[in-house]
Design an enzyme around this catalytic site. Structure first.
Site, short mmCIF file in Angstrom:
data_model
loop_
_atom_site.label_atom_id
_atom_site.label_comp_id
_atom_site.label_asym_id
_atom_site.label_seq_id
_atom_site.Cartn_x
_atom_site.Cartn_y
_atom_site.Cartn_z
CD GLU A 1 36.09 -64.72 63.18
OE1 GLU A 1 34.93 -64.78 63.63
OE2 GLU A 1 36.63 -65.64 62.55
CE LYS B 1 39.51 -67.29 61.13
NZ LYS B 1 38.62 -68.43 60.84
CE LYS C 1 33.20 -67.80 64.28
NZ LYS C 1 33.70 -67.56 62.91
CD GLU D 1 28.72 -71.31 62.97
OE1 GLU D 1 29.37 -70.27 63.13
OE2 GLU D 1 29.20 -72.45 63.08
CG ASN E 1 30.31 -72.17 59.54
OD1 ASN E 1 31.04 -71.77 58.63
ND2 ASN E 1 30.79 -72.76 60.63
CD GLU F 1 28.42 -67.43 61.00
OE1 GLU F 1 29.28 -68.21 61.45
OE2 GLU F 1 27.32 -67.27 61.53
CB SER F 2 33.16 -69.71 56.71
OG SER F 2 33.25 -69.74 58.12
#
Length: 246
Positions: free
Chosen positions: A53, A55, A115, A164, A185, A215-216
């Site tokens: 990603e 960001k 996203k 998600e 997530n 994710e995360s």
């Protein structure tokens, strides 16, 4: 729902209204290659797909990295063998810029996931026009009916919808809406706390045939190996890569 998320969604709704008023740019997609196959890229049987990603900030982490050219970061990601790239386009809270997406598209050959907080069909069409190959749909912030509609619209444009979830209610909503790719997530949107336990609990409950993404909160090979053991086919990693990427 965390107060900051409520703030983000209120601002996003105003953005959607502004977008409806001004309309979408005509013909922007014409200069791009065909939509790239995000699903195929991240779900190879011989490895866990890495969705890296881009960001620069987040409400939970603050400033993650000084803003630089996303295209340069994307080229580094591609050179290092990632399966796909996630680009966070929200500007107010995450330091992104949708106008960078077309340039990123031209700079790399990998599929691109937009996203953002997608609430309306017009944002799906916008994503297509700016060069996205896939979009994130967050079950928690959408009704089942809206989620089903946005999944269908995504497919009409050839985009891959990544739906998600964070808990069993989200999972039920996603499955009922026809989600074929589900991202767990690990961040709780009520508290912003992160735990991989969300993936370990939910992954076995996702129907066979769905692509499973975590994710995360993922930072190392050992964690990826554990996630793969419960059926995860791809991981989305953002903050840890952005902090370490030189």
């Amino acid at each position: 729902m965390h107060p900051r998320l409520k703030e983000i969604l209120a601002h996003k709704r105003s953005e959607v209204e502004n977008l409806r008023r001004k309309g979408l740019p005509a013909g922007r997609r014409k200069g791009f290659p065909p939509v790239r196959d995000f699903k195929k890229a991240i779900s190879r049987p011989d490895r866990t797909g890495l969705i890296a990603e881009i960001k620069f900030a987040s409400p939970s982490a603050g400033v993650i990295r000084e803003r630089t050219d996303p295209s340069a970061i994307g080229r580094i990601y591609e050179e290092n063998g990632v399966a796909a790239i996630s680009f966070l386009t929200d500007s107010r809270f995450f330091g992104g810029d949708l106008n960078d997406l077309p340039r990123l598209k031209e700079a790399v050959s990998l599929p691109l996931l937009r996203k953002d907080f997608i609430l309306d069909e017009i944002q799906v069409r916008e994503s297509f026009l700016y060069g996205a190959d896939a979009i994130l749909l967050i079950a928690r912030i959408l009704s089942r009916e809206t989620l089903e509609e946005l999944i269908a619209v995504s497919k009409e444009f050839g985009l891959t919808p990544l739906t998600e979830i964070h808990d069993r209610d989200d999972l039920e909503k996603a499955v009922d809406a026809g989600a074929e790719m589900i991202g767990i997530n690990n961040r709780n949107l009520n508290t912003f706390e992160v735990s991989l336990q969300a993936t370990f609990e939910l992954a076995p409950l996702i129907p066979k045939g769905c692509i499973k993404v975590s994710e995360s909160g993922i930072s190392g090979k050992e964690e990826i190996g554990l996630l793969r053991s419960v059926g995860i086919q791809a991981v989305l990693v953002g903050t840890s890569i952005m902090k370490s990427e030189g």
